[in-house]
Design a protein around this motif. Structure first.
Motif, PDB file in Angstrom:
ATOM      1  N   GLU A   1      28.255  11.372  30.780  1.00  0.00           N
ATOM      2  CA  GLU A   1      28.168  12.810  30.429  1.00  0.00           C
ATOM      3  C   GLU A   1      29.118  13.297  29.154  1.00  0.00           C
ATOM      4  O   GLU A   1      30.064  12.946  28.948  1.00  0.00           O
ATOM      5  CB  GLU A   1      29.052  13.554  31.768  1.00  0.00           C
ATOM      6  CG  GLU A   1      28.868  14.882  32.198  1.00  0.00           C
ATOM      7  CD  GLU A   1      29.374  15.850  31.152  1.00  0.00           C
ATOM      8  OE1 GLU A   1      29.298  17.093  30.872  1.00  0.00           O
ATOM      9  OE2 GLU A   1      30.768  15.440  30.795  1.00  0.00           O
ATOM     10  N   LYS A   2      28.386  14.115  28.515  1.00  0.00           N
ATOM     11  CA  LYS A   2      28.786  14.414  26.952  1.00  0.00           C
ATOM     12  C   LYS A   2      29.960  15.113  26.986  1.00  0.00           C
ATOM     13  O   LYS A   2      30.468  14.920  25.796  1.00  0.00           O
ATOM     14  CB  LYS A   2      27.554  14.884  26.245  1.00  0.00           C
ATOM     15  CG  LYS A   2      27.533  16.484  26.276  1.00  0.00           C
ATOM     16  CD  LYS A   2      26.713  17.002  25.200  1.00  0.00           C
ATOM     17  CE  LYS A   2      26.893  18.411  25.054  1.00  0.00           C
ATOM     18  NZ  LYS A   2      26.172  19.052  23.752  1.00  0.00           N
TER      19      LYS A   2
ATOM     20  N   ILE B   1      24.112  16.816  31.321  1.00  0.00           N
ATOM     21  CA  ILE B   1      23.627  16.250  29.855  1.00  0.00           C
ATOM     22  C   ILE B   1      24.375  14.992  29.563  1.00  0.00           C
ATOM     23  O   ILE B   1      25.666  14.759  29.556  1.00  0.00           O
ATOM     24  CB  ILE B   1      24.030  17.335  28.966  1.00  0.00           C
ATOM     25  CG1 ILE B   1      23.219  18.536  29.179  1.00  0.00           C
ATOM     26  CG2 ILE B   1      23.748  16.953  27.273  1.00  0.00           C
ATOM     27  CD1 ILE B   1      23.747  19.970  28.484  1.00  0.00           C
ATOM     28  N   TRP B   2      23.545  13.841  29.259  1.00  0.00           N
ATOM     29  CA  TRP B   2      24.082  12.508  29.111  1.00  0.00           C
ATOM     30  C   TRP B   2      23.996  12.373  27.549  1.00  0.00           C
ATOM     31  O   TRP B   2      23.244  12.705  27.001  1.00  0.00           O
ATOM     32  CB  TRP B   2      23.148  11.356  29.696  1.00  0.00           C
ATOM     33  CG  TRP B   2      23.177  11.252  31.059  1.00  0.00           C
ATOM     34  CD1 TRP B   2      22.501  12.194  32.190  1.00  0.00           C
ATOM     35  CD2 TRP B   2      23.976  10.391  31.854  1.00  0.00           C
ATOM     36  NE1 TRP B   2      22.813  11.742  33.324  1.00  0.00           N
ATOM     37  CE2 TRP B   2      23.705  10.805  33.396  1.00  0.00           C
ATOM     38  CE3 TRP B   2      24.791   9.575  31.632  1.00  0.00           C
ATOM     39  CZ2 TRP B   2      24.210   9.934  34.402  1.00  0.00           C
ATOM     40  CZ3 TRP B   2      25.340   8.727  32.653  1.00  0.00           C
ATOM     41  CH2 TRP B   2      24.956   9.113  34.187  1.00  0.00           C
TER      42      TRP B   2
ATOM     43  N   THR C   1      26.174  25.274  33.172  1.00  0.00           N
ATOM     44  CA  THR C   1      26.707  24.599  34.713  1.00  0.00           C
ATOM     45  C   THR C   1      26.396  25.574  35.690  1.00  0.00           C
ATOM     46  O   THR C   1      27.170  26.651  35.773  1.00  0.00           O
ATOM     47  CB  THR C   1      28.117  23.740  34.617  1.00  0.00           C
ATOM     48  OG1 THR C   1      28.235  23.071  33.613  1.00  0.00           O
ATOM     49  CG2 THR C   1      27.982  23.082  36.203  1.00  0.00           C
TER      50      THR C   1
ATOM     51  N   ASN D   1      21.335  13.241  22.753  1.00  0.00           N
ATOM     52  CA  ASN D   1      21.594  13.644  24.523  1.00  0.00           C
ATOM     53  C   ASN D   1      20.374  13.175  25.240  1.00  0.00           C
ATOM     54  O   ASN D   1      19.203  13.096  24.752  1.00  0.00           O
ATOM     55  CB  ASN D   1      22.010  15.247  24.396  1.00  0.00           C
ATOM     56  CG  ASN D   1      22.986  15.617  23.743  1.00  0.00           C
ATOM     57  OD1 ASN D   1      23.912  14.906  23.692  1.00  0.00           O
ATOM     58  ND2 ASN D   1      23.066  16.782  23.039  1.00  0.00           N
ATOM     59  N   CYS D   2      20.606  13.075  26.357  1.00  0.00           N
ATOM     60  CA  CYS D   2      19.488  12.771  27.377  1.00  0.00           C
ATOM     61  C   CYS D   2      19.872  13.717  28.724  1.00  0.00           C
ATOM     62  O   CYS D   2      20.221  13.041  29.613  1.00  0.00           O
ATOM     63  CB  CYS D   2      19.455  11.230  27.613  1.00  0.00           C
ATOM     64  SG  CYS D   2      17.936  10.874  28.574  1.00  0.00           S
ATOM     65  N   PRO D   3      19.124  14.808  28.864  1.00  0.00           N
ATOM     66  CA  PRO D   3      19.682  15.550  29.919  1.00  0.00           C
ATOM     67  C   PRO D   3      18.752  15.135  31.177  1.00  0.00           C
ATOM     68  O   PRO D   3      17.707  14.555  31.004  1.00  0.00           O
ATOM     69  CB  PRO D   3      19.013  16.938  29.837  1.00  0.00           C
ATOM     70  CG  PRO D   3      18.830  17.150  28.220  1.00  0.00           C
ATOM     71  CD  PRO D   3      18.547  15.610  27.638  1.00  0.00           C
TER      72      PRO D   3
ATOM     73  N   CYS E   1      21.729  17.749  39.177  1.00  0.00           N
ATOM     74  CA  CYS E   1      22.524  16.464  38.630  1.00  0.00           C
ATOM     75  C   CYS E   1      23.345  15.777  39.824  1.00  0.00           C
ATOM     76  O   CYS E   1      23.267  14.986  40.229  1.00  0.00           O
ATOM     77  CB  CYS E   1      23.338  16.556  37.600  1.00  0.00           C
ATOM     78  SG  CYS E   1      24.665  17.954  37.551  1.00  0.00           S
TER      79      CYS E   1
ATOM     80  N   TRP F   1      30.696  24.152  28.413  1.00  0.00           N
ATOM     81  CA  TRP F   1      29.926  23.544  29.386  1.00  0.00           C
ATOM     82  C   TRP F   1      30.057  24.408  30.671  1.00  0.00           C
ATOM     83  O   TRP F   1      28.902  24.546  31.494  1.00  0.00           O
ATOM     84  CB  TRP F   1      31.223  22.349  29.965  1.00  0.00           C
ATOM     85  CG  TRP F   1      30.954  21.728  31.370  1.00  0.00           C
ATOM     86  CD1 TRP F   1      29.993  20.762  31.530  1.00  0.00           C
ATOM     87  CD2 TRP F   1      31.690  21.922  32.655  1.00  0.00           C
ATOM     88  NE1 TRP F   1      30.059  20.500  32.925  1.00  0.00           N
ATOM     89  CE2 TRP F   1      30.986  21.260  33.599  1.00  0.00           C
ATOM     90  CE3 TRP F   1      32.361  22.968  32.713  1.00  0.00           C
ATOM     91  CZ2 TRP F   1      31.654  21.208  34.707  1.00  0.00           C
ATOM     92  CZ3 TRP F   1      33.103  22.660  34.021  1.00  0.00           C
ATOM     93  CH2 TRP F   1      32.638  22.130  35.200  1.00  0.00           C
TER      94      TRP F   1
END
Length: 284
Positions: free
Chosen positions: A162-163, A86-87, A246, A180-182, A187, A242
């Protein structure tokens, strides 16, 4: 005892490697595994693989695929983290930008060309129907510290990273996260130089076995949320979120996923051609 060099970002995704090294798991198996932190990320690790500075890398999937297509003499041998990254899309705290659309045509900070922050700027542009030729501009800032300086001084306008790793910077009022940009794919993968794979195949199999045994039960390690929070200066609630998002993998990335990633990179002109599955991965 054979020495094998491996690189990765100094982030919570890679804590399992640190724990295994600290416990002496690789040495007990007769392997001198030497870890190197790459603060500037995937672009730097891709170069290190090309130059023979490291044998292996825990690296962003899209970044190493692009670099193998571009001639990096390496192969993917396993998916390491199955879930998307998650960016966070960040601007300076005092910036006038309030939403993602405000960023159209402005300058993105990137660690280097070919890095995850560079490639994901294209994914974000595509998601928002921007023209990737006219609406994207870049400023190379090397790493997270460079991004803090670059955004604060106005050298760049926004930064994708990464957020959860940037959350402390947001909490301090240095960055604001406006979206956000997943990644639309798993990843992180483990990649190995072709030459190293020929020289150290048995040792690399052993390395995978050791790290996979650890990641399978990673979330059950006592006080793992507290360990992560302390080591990476995170709030415990952020670490728990997180961890809930993940999932690690012990399998090789499949052909359909490789093709899908290449199709998306090709559509964005990030790569100029596609490679066969066998040219990108190696079954060991």
């Amino acid at each position: 005892m054979k020495t094998i060099h491996i690189g990765g970002v100094p982030e919570h995704f890679n804590l399992a490697w640190y724990l295994a090294l600290k416990n002496g798991d690789f040495k007990n198996a007769g392997i001198n595994l030497r870890w190197r932190d790459y603060h500037s990320g995937t672009g730097a690790m891709s170069k290190a693989l090309r130059d023979g500075e490291i044998d292996m890398a825990v690296i962003l999937t899209e970044g190493i695929i692009k670099d193998i297509v571009d001639g990096n003499p390496s192969r993917i041998i396993q998916t390491f983290v199955q879930t998307p990254l998650i960016w966070g899309i960040h601007v300076a705290y005092n910036s006038t930008y309030q939403n993602i659309e405000d960023l159209k045509g402005t300058k993105a900070a990137i660690s280097r060309y070919g890095s995850g922050s560079h490639l994901m700027a294209y994914i974000n542009a595509k998601n928002n129907h921007w023209n990737t030729e006219t609406d994207l501009n870049f400023e190379v800032i090397k790493n997270l510290d460079g991004a803090v300086a670059g955004l604060t001084k106005g050298k760049a306008d926004y930064f994708l990273w990464e957020k959860f790793m940037t959350k402390p910077i947001v909490d301090k009022g240095i960055f604001r996260r406006i979206g956000n940009c997943p990644t639309p794919w798993p990843c992180f993968v483990i990649a190995v130089r072709n030459e190293s794979l020929e020289l150290y195949k048995d040792e690399i199999r052993t390395i995978l076995k050791i790290i996979n045994n650890l990641t399978i039960g990673f979330k059950e390690i006592p006080n793992i949320d507290g360990i992560i929070a302390e080591r990476y200066s995170q709030k415990i609630e952020d670490v728990q979120e997180w961890l809930s998002l993940t999932e690690w993998s012990q399998e090789l990335i499949n052909e359909a996923t490789i093709n899908d990633i290449q199709n998306q990179l090709l559509a964005l002109n990030i790569i100029s051609n596609k490679r066969n599955y066998s040219e990108l991965v190696s079954i060991i």
